[in-house]
Design a protein around this motif. Sequence first.
Motif, mmCIF file in Angstrom:
data_model
loop_
_atom_site.group_PDB
_atom_site.id
_atom_site.type_symbol
_atom_site.label_atom_id
_atom_site.label_comp_id
_atom_site.label_asym_id
_atom_site.label_seq_id
_atom_site.Cartn_x
_atom_site.Cartn_y
_atom_site.Cartn_z
ATOM 1 N N ALA A 1 0.099 21.439 -14.994
ATOM 2 C CA ALA A 1 -1.018 20.487 -15.014
ATOM 3 C C ALA A 1 -0.555 19.049 -14.859
ATOM 4 O O ALA A 1 -1.364 18.163 -14.535
ATOM 5 C CB ALA A 1 -1.803 20.630 -16.320
ATOM 6 N N MET A 2 0.738 18.798 -15.072
ATOM 7 C CA MET A 2 1.243 17.433 -14.965
ATOM 8 C C MET A 2 1.099 16.868 -13.557
ATOM 9 O O MET A 2 1.061 15.655 -13.379
ATOM 10 C CB MET A 2 2.707 17.371 -15.410
ATOM 11 C CG MET A 2 2.889 17.398 -16.925
ATOM 12 S SD MET A 2 1.968 16.106 -17.772
ATOM 13 C CE MET A 2 2.732 14.623 -17.110
ATOM 14 N N THR A 3 1.010 17.733 -12.565
ATOM 15 C CA THR A 3 0.759 17.256 -11.199
ATOM 16 C C THR A 3 -0.536 16.470 -11.155
ATOM 17 O O THR A 3 -0.607 15.358 -10.606
ATOM 18 C CB THR A 3 0.683 18.434 -10.224
ATOM 19 O OG1 THR A 3 1.912 19.146 -10.254
ATOM 20 C CG2 THR A 3 0.409 17.941 -8.797
ATOM 21 N N GLY B 1 -1.797 7.740 -10.990
ATOM 22 C CA GLY B 1 -1.684 7.002 -9.735
ATOM 23 C C GLY B 1 -2.995 6.390 -9.296
ATOM 24 O O GLY B 1 -3.043 5.253 -8.818
ATOM 25 N N ILE B 2 -4.081 7.135 -9.470
ATOM 26 C CA ILE B 2 -5.406 6.598 -9.130
ATOM 27 C C ILE B 2 -5.722 5.393 -10.019
ATOM 28 O O ILE B 2 -6.305 4.401 -9.570
ATOM 29 C CB ILE B 2 -6.477 7.687 -9.266
ATOM 30 C CG1 ILE B 2 -6.262 8.776 -8.220
ATOM 31 C CG2 ILE B 2 -7.884 7.095 -9.112
ATOM 32 C CD1 ILE B 2 -7.164 9.992 -8.392
ATOM 33 N N GLY B 3 -5.310 5.473 -11.284
ATOM 34 C CA GLY B 3 -5.498 4.332 -12.183
ATOM 35 C C GLY B 3 -4.756 3.106 -11.684
ATOM 36 O O GLY B 3 -5.288 1.989 -11.696
ATOM 37 N N MET B 4 -3.528 3.299 -11.195
ATOM 38 C CA MET B 4 -2.738 2.178 -10.671
ATOM 39 C C MET B 4 -3.401 1.552 -9.455
ATOM 40 O O MET B 4 -3.500 0.326 -9.346
ATOM 41 C CB MET B 4 -1.336 2.659 -10.314
ATOM 42 C CG MET B 4 -0.498 3.077 -11.495
ATOM 43 S SD MET B 4 1.095 3.762 -10.957
ATOM 44 C CE MET B 4 1.749 4.360 -12.513
ATOM 45 N N GLY C 1 0.805 -1.220 0.000
ATOM 46 C CA GLY C 1 0.000 0.000 0.000
ATOM 47 C C GLY C 1 0.832 1.261 0.000
ATOM 48 O O GLY C 1 0.397 2.301 -0.502
ATOM 49 N N GLY C 2 2.039 1.191 0.558
ATOM 50 C CA GLY C 2 2.912 2.356 0.528
ATOM 51 C C GLY C 2 3.221 2.796 -0.888
ATOM 52 O O GLY C 2 3.245 3.993 -1.192
ATOM 53 N N MET C 3 3.426 1.835 -1.785
ATOM 54 C CA MET C 3 3.727 2.185 -3.174
ATOM 55 C C MET C 3 2.491 2.745 -3.873
ATOM 56 O O MET C 3 2.604 3.681 -4.688
ATOM 57 C CB MET C 3 4.262 0.975 -3.923
ATOM 58 C CG MET C 3 4.536 1.260 -5.394
ATOM 59 S SD MET C 3 5.574 0.028 -6.217
ATOM 60 C CE MET C 3 7.199 0.599 -5.734
ATOM 61 N N THR C 4 1.315 2.198 -3.583
ATOM 62 C CA THR C 4 0.113 2.730 -4.221
ATOM 63 C C THR C 4 -0.163 4.165 -3.763
ATOM 64 O O THR C 4 -0.561 5.012 -4.561
ATOM 65 C CB THR C 4 -1.108 1.841 -3.933
ATOM 66 O OG1 THR C 4 -1.370 1.811 -2.530
ATOM 67 C CG2 THR C 4 -0.877 0.422 -4.419
ATOM 68 N N VAL C 5 0.051 4.431 -2.481
ATOM 69 C CA VAL C 5 -0.117 5.803 -1.987
ATOM 70 C C VAL C 5 0.908 6.729 -2.644
ATOM 71 O O VAL C 5 0.610 7.884 -2.957
ATOM 72 C CB VAL C 5 0.020 5.847 -0.450
ATOM 73 C CG1 VAL C 5 0.021 7.291 0.047
ATOM 74 C CG2 VAL C 5 -1.128 5.082 0.206
ATOM 75 N N ALA C 6 2.108 6.212 -2.885
ATOM 76 C CA ALA C 6 3.128 7.011 -3.554
ATOM 77 C C ALA C 6 2.657 7.450 -4.933
ATOM 78 O O ALA C 6 2.903 8.587 -5.353
ATOM 79 C CB ALA C 6 4.430 6.209 -3.679
ATOM 80 N N VAL D 1 -0.458 7.872 -5.930
ATOM 81 C CA VAL D 1 -1.577 8.801 -5.857
ATOM 82 C C VAL D 1 -1.151 10.155 -5.315
ATOM 83 O O VAL D 1 -1.564 11.207 -5.811
ATOM 84 C CB VAL D 1 -2.711 8.222 -4.981
ATOM 85 C CG1 VAL D 1 -3.822 9.248 -4.801
ATOM 86 C CG2 VAL D 1 -3.273 6.958 -5.604
ATOM 87 N N ALA D 2 -0.292 10.153 -4.291
ATOM 88 C CA ALA D 2 0.058 11.400 -3.610
ATOM 89 C C ALA D 2 1.529 11.765 -3.757
ATOM 90 O O ALA D 2 1.863 12.917 -4.060
ATOM 91 C CB ALA D 2 -0.300 11.284 -2.121
ATOM 92 N N GLY D 3 2.432 10.811 -3.540
ATOM 93 C CA GLY D 3 3.850 11.113 -3.520
ATOM 94 C C GLY D 3 4.396 11.563 -4.864
ATOM 95 O O GLY D 3 5.127 12.566 -4.951
ATOM 96 N N VAL D 4 4.057 10.846 -5.937
ATOM 97 C CA VAL D 4 4.554 11.205 -7.267
ATOM 98 C C VAL D 4 3.999 12.554 -7.729
ATOM 99 O O VAL D 4 4.761 13.404 -8.210
ATOM 100 C CB VAL D 4 4.251 10.081 -8.282
ATOM 101 C CG1 VAL D 4 4.587 10.532 -9.702
ATOM 102 C CG2 VAL D 4 5.026 8.821 -7.928
#
Length: 383
Positions: free
Chosen positions: A235-237, A244-247, A133-138, A140-143
């Motif tokens: 806009a790339m943010t 990330g949401i797709g992942m 889950g840490g990678m999925t949160v990355a 959505v939010a971290g990247v």
Amino acid sequence: MQRGLIALAIGTFALGIAEFGMMGILSDVTRSVNVSVVDGGHLISAYSLGVAIGAPMLIFLRKMPLKRLLLLLAVIITAGNTMAALSTGFPMLLCARFLSGLPHGAFFGAGAIVCSRLASPGHGAQAVAVMVGGMTVANVAGVPAATLISNLFNWRIAFAMVALFGGLALVGIRAWIPRLEPLPDSGMKGQFRFLKSAAPWLIYAGVFFGQASVYCWFSYVDPIMTKVTGFTGSAMTWVMMLAGIGMVTGNAIAGKLADRFGVARVCGTLAASMLAVMPMLYLFADVKIASLALMFLATGALFGIGGPLQYLIVRFAKGGEMLGGAGIQIAFNVSNAVSAALGGIAIHHGFGLASPALVGVPFAAVGAAALFILRSKYKTQGA
């Protein structure tokens, strides 16, 4: 929840930003170090090469207590990204990316074993899900945060942020994970015995080719979305957040479907769907709404293919479970490196910034075929 699982999730959060963050800041980095976008793609490949070389190191560290092994890996995460933040030119940054990739696969391989030991009986899979889950949160939010920081301030701060979370993981592992003995040593040959079966090779092929089909295009999502589709750099943010949401969505849905219909069948179907999605990404590259919708589907398949196969490999890697799990990360990141390089070749030869999407089509076909063969041959064993 075991606090040790949170420490591991912080580590995979850092790894997620380190791996995927480069896609969102590639244009900023290449401008800063005065190289082309194609040459900048080597920064993605260098990380993946580090993963491919670092994961097999588990063989030589298999006798090390698991807590000490994780501490060592967290130190390398922190050091590699600190070096990237302080790099004085492209060669140093390239070396830093390689160093940053070394602990990636090993962290997932060792972390999965630690999760199973920390979890209460019957909750091992949930514990692994917390770590991943840490990678999925990355994503959505971290990247997106790294992309925003790069656009507003400086791309070096993004790498400093990864180093910070690597340090937090180090502190958390030291404080919250008890001393754990290594796995029973089956010997050097025993670590590789599971590779005598065709099943793990088909799983690795599914990961390599299935995810390469998307990575050929996704490695260059920043220049494609800004220079072809017409999004601004700021806009790339939000574009990367949608990716990330797709992942996360793809991983969650594929996991549920895999439990019901079988891992190989679901992942093979996702790989086959890219035979349609990738050409459409090329054809509609200059249409904003279509590009965003197709990107969501493509990144959903990216993690939808990889996540369930990370679980499945354990079933077919008896005696070498940690190496088998790390092998998924090797396949994933070598796939990333090869697809980024091939996508860059297509751009370099004048086929256009969006052309890597077409390069991904044959990869999708091979990945789907491997997974459907896996399903056919090993259905009775849970594939």
